[in-house]
Motif scaffolding. Structure first.
Motif, mmCIF file in Angstrom:
data_model
loop_
_atom_site.group_PDB
_atom_site.id
_atom_site.type_symbol
_atom_site.label_atom_id
_atom_site.label_comp_id
_atom_site.label_asym_id
_atom_site.label_seq_id
_atom_site.Cartn_x
_atom_site.Cartn_y
_atom_site.Cartn_z
ATOM 1 N N PHE A 68 0.843 -1.199 0.000
ATOM 2 C CA PHE A 68 0.000 0.000 0.000
ATOM 3 C C PHE A 68 0.877 1.247 0.000
ATOM 4 O O PHE A 68 1.600 1.482 0.980
ATOM 5 C CB PHE A 68 -0.891 0.012 1.244
ATOM 6 C CG PHE A 68 -1.905 -1.105 1.299
ATOM 7 C CD1 PHE A 68 -1.587 -2.330 1.884
ATOM 8 C CD2 PHE A 68 -3.174 -0.934 0.758
ATOM 9 C CE1 PHE A 68 -2.523 -3.363 1.929
ATOM 10 C CE2 PHE A 68 -4.113 -1.962 0.803
ATOM 11 C CZ PHE A 68 -3.786 -3.170 1.385
ATOM 12 N N PRO A 69 0.851 2.036 -1.069
ATOM 13 C CA PRO A 69 1.560 3.327 -1.050
ATOM 14 C C PRO A 69 0.796 4.345 -0.197
ATOM 15 O O PRO A 69 -0.418 4.494 -0.368
ATOM 16 C CB PRO A 69 1.565 3.748 -2.532
ATOM 17 C CG PRO A 69 1.216 2.516 -3.302
ATOM 18 C CD PRO A 69 0.320 1.706 -2.390
ATOM 19 N N LEU A 70 1.470 4.953 0.774
ATOM 20 C CA LEU A 70 0.816 5.948 1.639
ATOM 21 C C LEU A 70 1.373 7.327 1.342
ATOM 22 O O LEU A 70 2.569 7.490 1.121
ATOM 23 C CB LEU A 70 1.104 5.629 3.119
ATOM 24 C CG LEU A 70 0.613 4.313 3.695
ATOM 25 C CD1 LEU A 70 0.865 4.304 5.198
ATOM 26 C CD2 LEU A 70 -0.847 4.074 3.389
ATOM 27 N N ASP A 71 0.465 8.315 1.359
ATOM 28 C CA ASP A 71 0.886 9.718 1.296
ATOM 29 C C ASP A 71 0.480 10.294 2.653
ATOM 30 O O ASP A 71 -0.640 10.787 2.817
ATOM 31 C CB ASP A 71 0.148 10.415 0.147
ATOM 32 C CG ASP A 71 0.436 11.914 0.119
ATOM 33 O OD1 ASP A 71 -0.001 12.581 -0.838
ATOM 34 O OD2 ASP A 71 1.066 12.415 1.080
ATOM 35 N N ARG A 72 1.407 10.183 3.627
ATOM 36 C CA ARG A 72 1.039 10.530 5.021
ATOM 37 C C ARG A 72 0.726 12.022 5.159
ATOM 38 O O ARG A 72 -0.116 12.396 5.946
ATOM 39 C CB ARG A 72 2.170 10.126 5.967
ATOM 40 C CG ARG A 72 2.299 8.604 6.145
ATOM 41 C CD ARG A 72 3.272 8.242 7.262
ATOM 42 N NE ARG A 72 3.333 6.802 7.480
ATOM 43 C CZ ARG A 72 4.128 5.979 6.783
ATOM 44 N NH1 ARG A 72 4.899 6.487 5.832
ATOM 45 N NH2 ARG A 72 4.141 4.680 7.022
ATOM 46 N N GLN A 73 1.391 12.832 4.333
ATOM 47 C CA GLN A 73 1.135 14.289 4.424
ATOM 48 C C GLN A 73 -0.335 14.590 4.120
ATOM 49 O O GLN A 73 -0.972 15.371 4.798
ATOM 50 C CB GLN A 73 2.010 15.026 3.403
ATOM 51 C CG GLN A 73 3.051 15.885 4.071
ATOM 52 C CD GLN A 73 4.225 16.192 3.154
ATOM 53 O OE1 GLN A 73 4.375 15.590 2.101
ATOM 54 N NE2 GLN A 73 5.021 17.140 3.572
ATOM 55 N N ALA A 74 -0.846 13.891 3.108
ATOM 56 C CA ALA A 74 -2.236 14.140 2.705
ATOM 57 C C ALA A 74 -3.187 13.144 3.366
ATOM 58 O O ALA A 74 -4.386 13.160 3.089
ATOM 59 C CB ALA A 74 -2.354 14.019 1.185
#
Ligand SMILES: Nc1nc(SCCc2ccccc2)c2[nH]cnc2n1
Length: 159
Positions: free
Chosen positions: A14-20
């Motif tokens: 799972f690719p996460l974009d933690r900022q968003a």
């Protein structure tokens, strides 16, 4: 009892974009898990490590290149009547390059981490996904009936 069974190795990443606060899922367009949202993944090939298999599947199915992986857990899936169980190694990546593109396997779509489309995902996912978000490592075992939807037995524990 079930751990003596043969297991086939799979990956799920799972690719996460933690900022968003969002996660990239793919709508599977064919094959196993068709018409469900899921992470990216598939079989681990004989010549590769499990982590390399996860990175390969992510790139093949989404166009993204993972720079690093975090191993979050292992899920065992048993389907009534199947003699081989699935052993799925679950990863997250927060460092990736490229832009997600639709492939003939997957239509990528970003979701808010707290707004997962569980009604269009595998029935077990709501039981372990929260542990991914909490950064907990887990082992889960799920037994499915033939319809591949009904879970007859489950065990999920943080390790
Ligand atoms: N989330 C989730 N994923 C899978 S299979 C993931 C691994 C895979 C296998 C074959 C092709 C592509 C990906 C599941 N099976 C039963 N419950 C499940 N939940």
């Amino acid at each position: 009892e079930h751990l003596q069974m043969a297991h086939r190795l799979y990956t799920l990443i799972f690719p996460l974009d933690r900022q968003a606060n969002r996660v990239l899922l793919g709508m599977k367009k064919r094959g196993f898990g068709k018409n469900k949202y899921n992470g990216f993944g598939g079989k681990v090939e004989a010549h590769e490590t499990i982590a390399a298999g996860a990175m390969r599947e992510l790139h093949e199915e989404s166009g993204l290149s993972a720079r690093s992986l975090d191993k979050h857990g292992i899920l065992f899936f048993y389907f009534e009547g199947d003699s081989v169980a699935m052993e799925v190694h679950v990863y997250v990546t927060g460092e990736y390059a490229g832009r997600a593109v639709e492939t003939d396997e997957m239509r990528p779509e970003w979701f808010d981490m707290d707004g997962m489309p569980f009604e269009k995902m595998w029935a077990d996912d709501p039981e372990w996904w929260p542990m991914v978000l909490e950064g907990k490592r887990f082992v889960g075992r799920f037994w499915f009936k033939n319809d591949m939807v009904t879970i007859t037995r489950r065990e999920v524990a943080p390790v």
